[in-house]
Design a protein around this motif. Structure first.
Motif, PDB file in Angstrom:
ATOM      1  N   ALA A  93      -1.930  -8.168   6.556  1.00 24.54           N
ATOM      2  CA  ALA A  93      -2.888  -7.553   5.627  1.00 24.54           C
ATOM      3  C   ALA A  93      -2.380  -6.191   5.172  1.00 24.54           C
ATOM      4  CB  ALA A  93      -4.257  -7.425   6.286  1.00 24.54           C
ATOM      5  N   ARG A 129      -1.866  -4.800   1.295  1.00 27.65           N
ATOM      6  CA  ARG A 129      -2.343  -3.501   0.813  1.00 27.65           C
ATOM      7  C   ARG A 129      -1.189  -2.685   0.221  1.00 27.65           C
ATOM      8  NH1 ARG A 129      -5.853  -4.364   5.211  1.00 27.65           N
ATOM      9  NH2 ARG A 129      -4.477  -3.347   6.710  1.00 27.65           N
ATOM     10  N   GLN A 173     -14.133  -6.972  -6.828  1.00 26.57           N
ATOM     11  CA  GLN A 173     -14.321  -6.059  -5.710  1.00 26.57           C
ATOM     12  C   GLN A 173     -15.582  -6.518  -4.992  1.00 26.57           C
ATOM     13  OE1 GLN A 173     -11.154  -3.830  -5.746  1.00 26.57           O
ATOM     14  NE2 GLN A 173     -12.764  -2.808  -4.654  1.00 26.57           N
ATOM     15  N   ARG A 192     -16.215  -2.285  -1.300  1.00 25.62           N
ATOM     16  CA  ARG A 192     -14.998  -1.513  -1.554  1.00 25.62           C
ATOM     17  C   ARG A 192     -13.739  -2.338  -1.325  1.00 25.62           C
ATOM     18  NH1 ARG A 192     -15.270   4.323   1.033  1.00 25.62           N
ATOM     19  NH2 ARG A 192     -13.149   4.110   0.306  1.00 25.62           N
ATOM     20  N   SER A 193     -13.901  -3.609  -1.010  1.00 27.52           N
ATOM     21  CA  SER A 193     -12.765  -4.460  -0.670  1.00 27.52           C
ATOM     22  C   SER A 193     -12.284  -5.280  -1.871  1.00 27.52           C
ATOM     23  CB  SER A 193     -13.147  -5.421   0.456  1.00 27.52           C
ATOM     24  OG  SER A 193     -13.535  -4.697   1.591  1.00 27.52           O
ATOM     25  N   ALA A 220     -10.549  -8.467  -3.779  1.00 26.72           N
ATOM     26  CA  ALA A 220     -10.508  -9.905  -3.515  1.00 26.72           C
ATOM     27  C   ALA A 220      -9.867 -10.604  -4.707  1.00 26.72           C
ATOM     28  CB  ALA A 220     -11.908 -10.446  -3.250  1.00 26.72           C
ATOM     29  N   ASP A 232     -10.257 -12.496   0.595  1.00 23.72           N
ATOM     30  CA  ASP A 232     -10.102 -11.090   0.946  1.00 23.72           C
ATOM     31  C   ASP A 232      -8.654 -10.817   1.345  1.00 23.72           C
ATOM     32  OD1 ASP A 232      -9.822 -12.121   3.532  1.00 23.72           O
ATOM     33  OD2 ASP A 232     -11.701 -11.267   4.263  1.00 23.72           O
ATOM     34  N   THR A 233      -8.367  -9.592   1.683  1.00 23.67           N
ATOM     35  CA  THR A 233      -6.997  -9.186   2.021  1.00 23.67           C
ATOM     36  C   THR A 233      -6.430 -10.020   3.165  1.00 23.67           C
ATOM     37  OG1 THR A 233      -7.499  -6.949   1.267  1.00 23.67           O
ATOM     38  CG2 THR A 233      -5.563  -7.207   2.641  1.00 23.67           C
ATOM     39  N   GLU A 234      -7.235 -10.272   4.175  1.00 23.80           N
ATOM     40  CA  GLU A 234      -6.781 -11.071   5.330  1.00 23.80           C
ATOM     41  C   GLU A 234      -6.437 -12.497   4.906  1.00 23.80           C
ATOM     42  OE1 GLU A 234      -6.264 -10.170   8.532  1.00 23.80           O
ATOM     43  OE2 GLU A 234      -6.861  -8.094   8.196  1.00 23.80           O
TER      44      GLU A 234
END
Length: 83
Positions: free
Chosen positions: A25, A29, A56, A59-60, A62, A13-15
């Protein structure tokens, strides 16, 4: 026997991408927003541009590790610019 290749990679994920890259993060983005803007404006995506998400999750966005590793290999060093 474990699967080989990208299919066996767990998405980041973003983190997790931020931790891998050494940025926040919010910066991840921002990088993604810039790539999407280039596409929207009709410009080609360059190897040094941040990759679009591989998947996805809700809504996140990856990415898989190999995508981020390939991007890091083409990313200019800090303070350098590319023509």
């Amino acid at each position: 026997m474990p699967e080989q290749g990208r299919a066996a990679e767990l998405p980041l994920d973003t983190e997790a991408v931020a931790a891998r890259v050494g940025v926040t993060a919010g910066t991840v983005r921002l990088y993604l927003k810039r790539t999407r803007r280039r596409i929207r404006d009709g410009h080609p995506v360059r190897p040094q541009d941040f990759p679009l998400p591989d998947v996805q999750i809700g809504r996140s966005p990856a990415w898989v590790e190999s995508t981020i590793a390939a991007w890091l290999a083409h990313r200019p060093g800090r303070g350098r610019t590319t023509p």
